[in-house]
Design a protein around this motif. Structure first.
Motif, mmCIF file in Angstrom:
data_model
loop_
_atom_site.group_PDB
_atom_site.id
_atom_site.type_symbol
_atom_site.label_atom_id
_atom_site.label_comp_id
_atom_site.label_asym_id
_atom_site.label_seq_id
_atom_site.Cartn_x
_atom_site.Cartn_y
_atom_site.Cartn_z
ATOM 1 N N ASP A 60 11.400 16.492 47.966
ATOM 2 C CA ASP A 60 10.062 16.503 48.563
ATOM 3 C C ASP A 60 9.683 15.168 49.187
ATOM 4 O OD1 ASP A 60 9.652 19.125 47.820
ATOM 5 O OD2 ASP A 60 8.901 18.551 45.838
ATOM 6 N N ASN A 65 13.392 14.313 53.726
ATOM 7 C CA ASN A 65 13.075 15.248 54.811
ATOM 8 C C ASN A 65 13.492 14.697 56.164
ATOM 9 O OD1 ASN A 65 12.047 17.243 53.157
ATOM 10 N ND2 ASN A 65 10.006 16.327 53.136
ATOM 11 N N SER A 69 16.424 16.507 58.350
ATOM 12 C CA SER A 69 16.187 17.031 59.699
ATOM 13 C C SER A 69 17.174 16.430 60.695
ATOM 14 C CB SER A 69 14.752 16.773 60.139
ATOM 15 O OG SER A 69 14.521 15.395 60.275
#
Length: 134
Positions: A60, A65, A69
């Motif tokens: 998280d 993240n 990506s």
């Protein structure tokens, strides 16, 4: 807190974290555990590290993240590059291979630019759909 050391006992691994102000001898927030005895070791915390390191990843976090990506973006690009047929070269000369790879990258980037400028959204994934819109 900074990682300080690692301890292996029985069937588990423990990671020691210590206060970054340990060497200065003063705590900016005057924490109760900073002056623990005569040695002023600072605040310490032991965390048990699981055997499977994939379980210890904070999925998280913003860092995870961002990296995830970027990774998926690279995998999508490599998938499109593989579809251009560059894995099995029909030329043997190194400069010819470099030229063909350069052309393949330029064509993939041109497809992406065409999709962005035509506002076609996700249709740039397939070259056929971009040809239809052009």
């Amino acid at each position: 807190m900074n990682r300080d050391s690692r301890c292996y006992d029985q069937n588990r691994t423990k990671q020691k974290y210590c206060c970054p102000y340990k060497l200065s001898g003063t705590c900016p927030i005057d924490h109760v555990k900073f002056h623990n005895g005569k040695k002023n070791r600072g605040c310490t915390k032991w965390v048990t590290v699981p055997d499977d390191l994939r379980l210890s990843i904070d999925r998280d976090s913003r860092y995870f993240n961002n990296c995830y990506s970027l990774r998926t973006e690279c995998e999508r690009y490599n998938s499109r590059f593989r579809n251009t047929g560059q894995e099995r070269m029909w030329v043997r000369n190194k400069s010819s291979v470099e030229n063909l790879n350069t052309l393949a990258h330029i064509s993939l980037l041109a497809v992406a630019v065409a999709a962005v400028t035509s506002h076609s959204g996700q249709h740039y994934r397939k070259l056929k759909s971009v040809k239809r819109t052009a």
